[in-house]
Design a protein around this motif. Structure first.
Motif, PDB file in Angstrom:
ATOM      1  N   ILE A   1      38.424 -18.232   1.074  1.00  6.12           N
ATOM      2  CA  ILE A   1      38.500 -19.352   0.124  1.00  6.12           C
ATOM      3  C   ILE A   1      39.962 -19.727  -0.122  1.00  6.12           C
ATOM      4  O   ILE A   1      40.354 -20.905  -0.087  1.00  6.12           O
TER       5      ILE A   1
ATOM      6  N   ILE B   1      36.359 -22.284   5.696  1.00  6.45           N
ATOM      7  CA  ILE B   1      35.015 -22.098   5.128  1.00  6.45           C
ATOM      8  C   ILE B   1      33.982 -22.537   6.155  1.00  6.45           C
ATOM      9  O   ILE B   1      34.142 -23.561   6.813  1.00  6.45           O
TER      10      ILE B   1
ATOM     11  N   ILE C   1      30.072 -19.249   3.319  1.00  6.27           N
ATOM     12  CA  ILE C   1      31.534 -19.129   3.394  1.00  6.27           C
ATOM     13  C   ILE C   1      31.912 -18.535   4.753  1.00  6.27           C
ATOM     14  O   ILE C   1      32.817 -19.007   5.418  1.00  6.27           O
TER      15      ILE C   1
ATOM     16  N   GLU D   1      41.548 -21.403   2.872  1.00  4.79           N
ATOM     17  CA  GLU D   1      41.113 -22.794   2.981  1.00  4.79           C
ATOM     18  C   GLU D   1      41.950 -23.682   2.057  1.00  4.79           C
ATOM     19  O   GLU D   1      42.468 -24.721   2.462  1.00  4.79           O
TER      20      GLU D   1
END
Lengths: 159, 773
Positions: free
Chosen positions: B500, B19, B660, B503
């Motif tokens: 996302i 991110i 992001i 991560e």
């Protein structure tokens, strides 16, 4: 007028295709499976269908297929692949120059034609070179930067 | 005036692995090499080609429609008219999500039968063996129209005696907001400033015209490949066709630009009808001209502000009236109007407020969603009004705004409290500082600078009870699969889901594969609209990935005999934080879990905050999950001899909560700004008595690479958004402040306010010369 058979070299491969008198190069290429050549307006406004015709960037929607017998055509997919991308394609992918991607193939072709004749273009020369390629997503800044990055990496590659 | 950026409040955002990194988007290389297949690229054996007969008249009765010659043409598989679907209506309404009452009788028919209400309204469908045959068949359809008086201006359409499109009157939606005591507020004002601003029809002009391919499979399911922002339209299509909802499947493709223009149903309903009728695959791709004529436009608005303000700059009351042109059918006009109404007073605290708005039908293209959804038109008016107030008070435009800017904890027009950071002054001072000192004027060239700030919602209206679903699983080699119905419009929607997940599961982005946009096989994620996907599906995928992470770490805890908080997932391994030498590839860990029957996948549901509807008499109540704030500053050079406006510099500064993928965020902001600059200076979808004067990209000009200098982007991160990792939404807000910033810069340059967009050379010259014809 009857349809006629034409022979083209498309992305390095010899191809033959039966074309109607009114068929455009855009239609012929898409019939051959070159779906990277995009139809955005069919009248030369948007540049999404740009290809290299004997080394010169043209809007393939404005060229009659019948006129291209014996020519060499390069589309964006002929420049590189996912495994072996062209420096321009790699720079577009890395630099945020690709959003929806619909203009990208035509944009890369215009950039290729530019770098072929001018390996060290200024921002303004790049802007002029892609001014016939519409993009509704990026605002062009990241595309211009990507073309400069690709020009730099090509120059370094040649040294 | 020289601006110095206001210091940002201290925010500590943790350094993360995926991110906040400008990584190559997962969709980028396929698109760059031309390998990505778009909706128009698909063909099937035995495929038919479709065309649509459209109205040539803006307002007429169909007195004769004869398709017999077209049906008789060799190679024609079928010709369908409204008889095929007697009650077929199109609604852009997501069942289970929207609760707003609709005005009955005003939904668009799938195919017009007795009356046509705009040029381009669909009347009949043809499917034939070749595209040429389909075109010939269209020409063989005989149709006689009897003209009916039409109405082409929303203000005229509200007058008594105006032709009525949808009885009882042309007003298809109204909203009102009542706060405080406007009369007392006006009384307390030192000056009252009143202005009316106008905005035109605008075309989305995405590069990919609408296209699709449909077929009926061996289970009797109508499959539709289409570029759409809303795979949930399968329900509306099933309802219109009167087939069960589990017999329609939308397989969305990568979308070649949407901007709201692919939010309403486009080709997919016609494809479904033709495929069902013929039992064969059918392809339909609009030409550019058909795309322009058939689909929605941005709402033209007429907005009047009457603002009471004290010498200090404090706004004491505001009265605002908005009239939007809904075109021939309402589509999303009620909601677009609601957004414009709620945002009409801008990001300013106004305790005494009265707003009345109406969306009005005319015999013109229907208007619906377009990036910003009414917010940009509202901003255009409120930000020009702020500059006019500043001029009246002889105040600096930023100083005036600073007195009135929302602060966290303030109520907005509907009384909803602003809960997240409201970095208005922060973004404005940064944008102005980066814009720098005014350039020097030379001869007839006048220089002007303009500022615009905005606030805009992200996420859908909270009484729609919005939800999203995502599935995340780990394969036995440690790679990751994501399934989520999110349509990707090119803004990086699916990439965000991957970044996302990567991560949270500690894998490189290249180890994540995403399947999206299939109404049957990917969990429904809701629409790619309302700047909601990062917020909604980002949270859903974070929840699903978090559940998988928990299983992995739980198993690793036993393996390493370490506390949970001493374990982490990173670079494709599970590691012991205190002793990085002890680690295990995720593939091995996943295999251990699988051997013990532990769930390596999770389907998560994320729900937005739910609320009741607003009070119909006062417009008070919660409407949105949260808001994005930002500002743009622009410098222009106006040639007072030719009227030409050149944008010399443009700086946009937005608080995105958390970026992001900063490269993708920059792309959203720069691209949105470019659309906004086009809105300000070039773009107008022109009509005359309902007939289109700008039928293609030859007449309707959008910015090229040489029209505008790229906008400089400043990204702020307050970390206070309700999206994953504190993200806010930026897709739509990116466009909003550009046009008013330009309008304010032009007024600053020439000393005259032009109250109607676009600011063409003709309008500039007319403004400079009172004797202009």
């Amino acid at each position: 007028m009857p349809s006629r058979m034409i022979a083209l070299t498309v992305n390095g491969r010899g191809r033959e295709i039966l074309v109607k008198p009114k068929a455009t190069l855009l239609q012929a290429l898409r019939e051959l499976g070159c779906t990277d050549v995009k139809n955005g307006c069919e009248k030369g406004d948007c540049g999404a269908c740009a290809v290299l015709l004997d080394g010169i960037a043209v809007n393939s929607c404005l060229v009659l297929a019948g006129q291209t017998d014996g020519s060499e055509v390069t589309t964006n997919a002929g420049l590189g692949t996912i495994d072996h991308p062209h420096a321009l394609q790699e720079a577009f992918a890395d630099g945020g120059a690709v959003q929806c991607g619909y203009c990208t193939s035509g944009m890369v072709i215009s950039a290729k034609a530019l770098l072929d004749r001018n390996p060290e273009p200024t921002e303004s020369e790049i802007g002029q070179a892609i001014s016939g390629n519409l993009c509704r997503c990026t605002g062009y800044g990241q595309i211009i930067q990507a073309i400069q990055v690709a020009a730099g990496s090509q120059r370094r590659g040649e040294e | 005036m020289k601006y110095v950026a206001k210091p940002l409040p201290p925010v500590e955002l943790p350094e993360l692995r995926q991110i906040g990194k400008p990584l190559r988007r997962v969709d980028a290389l396929g698109k760059a090499v031309g390998a990505t297949a778009y909706a128009g690229d698909f063909t099937m054996p035995g495929m038919l080609h479709a065309k649509v007969l459209r109205s040539s008249e803006p307002s007429a009765r169909i007195i004769r429609l004869d398709v017999s010659k077209a049906r008789a043409l060799a190679g024609v598989a079928c010709v369908l008219t409204a008889e095929e679907l007697p009650d077929g209506k199109l609604t852009t309404d997501m069942p289970g999500q929207t609760g707003q009452k609709r005005r009955t009788g005003s939904d668009a028919p799938v195919l017009a039968s007795e009356v046509v209400r705009f040029v381009g309204e669909p009347i009949a469908l043809v499917a034939a063996e070749t595209l040429d045959t389909a075109r010939q068949a269209l020409e063989l359809i005989e149709i006689d129209y009897e003209p009916v008086p039409g109405v082409y201006d929303p203000l005229e359409a509200m007058e008594p005696g105006a032709p009525i499109l949808h009885p009882p009157d042309n007003v298809v939606a109204r909203w009102k907001i009542r706060r405080g005591d406007v009369a007392a507020g006006m009384e307390a004002a030192d000056v009252i400033v009143e202005n009316t601003f106008r905005a035109p029809f605008v075309e989305h002009a995405f590069l990919e015209p609408e296209a699709g391919l449909a077929w009926v499979d061996e289970q009797g399911v109508i499959n539709i490949r289409v570029c759409t922002q809303v795979v949930e339209h399968f329900r509306s299509i099933a309802r219109a066709l009167q087939v069960p909802q589990n017999k329609v499947r939308i397989r969305g493709t990568m979308v070649g630009g949407g901007f709201g223009g692919k939010e309403d149903i486009t080709v997919e309903i016609f494809l479904a009808m033709l495929a069902r009728h013929t039992g064969r695959p059918v392809r339909l791709a609009y030409t550019r001209e058909e795309s322009f004529a058939a689909q929605s436009k941005r709402h033209p608005f007429v907005i009047t502000h009457r603002t009471g303000v004290q010498r200090s700059g404090r706004i004491t009351a505001a009265e605002i009236k908005l009239v939007a042109d809904s075109g021939a059918y309402p589509y999303l006009s009620p909601y677009v109007l609601l957004y414009a109404t709620i945002m009409a007073a801008g990001p300013y605290r106004v305790d005494n407020l009265r707003i009345d708005s109406a969306a009005v039908a005319t015999n013109q293209p229907f208007t619906s969603a377009f990036r910003g959804f009414g917010g940009p038109q509202a901003c255009l008016a409120y930000e020009q009004q702020m500059d006019e107030i500043a001029r009246t008070l002889d105040m600096d435009p930023l100083a005036l705004r600073r007195v009135n800017y929302f602060r966290t904890g303030d109520p907005n027009a509907t009384g909803q409290i602003i809960e997240s950071a409201a970095w208005l002054e922060e973004s404005a001072s940064r944008a102005l500082e980066a814009l720098g000192e005014k350039s020097v004027e030379r001869g007839p060239i006048k220089i002007g600078q303009g500022l615009a700030s905005y606030f805009q919602s992200y996420g859908r209206i909270t009484w729609f009870h919005d939800t999203s679903r995502a599935w995340v699983g780990m394969e036995l080699d440690g790679t990751v699969v994501i399934r989520c119905g999110t349509p990707d419009l090119g803004a990086g929607q699916v990439n965000s889901l991957c970044q996302i997940t990567a991560e949270i599961l500690g894998v490189p982005l290249t180890d994540a594969t995403v399947y999206s946009t299939d109404s049957a096989l990917t969990p429904l994620a809701g629409t790619s609209t309302a700047t909601r996907q990062l917020y909604m599906s980002g949270n859903a995928v974070a929840k699903a990935a978090g559940a998988v992470r928990e299983v992995l770490l739980g198993r690793a805890q036993n393996h390493f005999e370490e506390e949970l908080d001493n374990l982490d997932l990173a670079d494709g391994r599970v590691i012991v934080k205190s002793d990085p030498g002890r680690s295990l590839p995720l593939g091995e860990l996943a295999a251990m879990c699988a051997a013990e029957g532990l769930a390596l996948s999770n389907l998560a549901l994320f729900k937005a905050p739910f609320s009741e509807g607003i009070d119909p008499d006062t417009g008070q109540g919660r409407v949105f999950p949260d808001f994005t704030f930002g500002s743009q500053a622009v410098e222009v050079a106006v040639d007072t001899e030719t009227g030409q406006v050149e944008v010399l510099k443009s700086v946009a500064c937005h608080d995105v909560g958390r970026a992001i993928n900063p490269a993708a965020v920059e792309g959203q902001i720069a691209g949105g700004s470019n659309q906004g600059l086009g809105y300000a200076l070039m773009e107008e979808f022109k009509l005359e008595e309902g007939r289109i004067l700008t039928p293609s990209l030859t007449e309707y000009l959008i910015p090229t690479a040489v029209d505008f200098t790229p906008t400089e982007v400043i990204i702020l991160e307050s970390g206070t958004g309700v999206g994953p990792f504190g993200a806010k939404g930026i897709g739509e807000p990116a466009l909003t402040p550009a046009a008013p910033a330009v309008a304010n810069a032009v007024a600053d340059a020439i000393g005259v306010r032009i109250r109607e967009l676009p600011l063409t050379a003709e309008r500039v010259l007319a403004a400079l010369d009172e004797n202009w014809p």
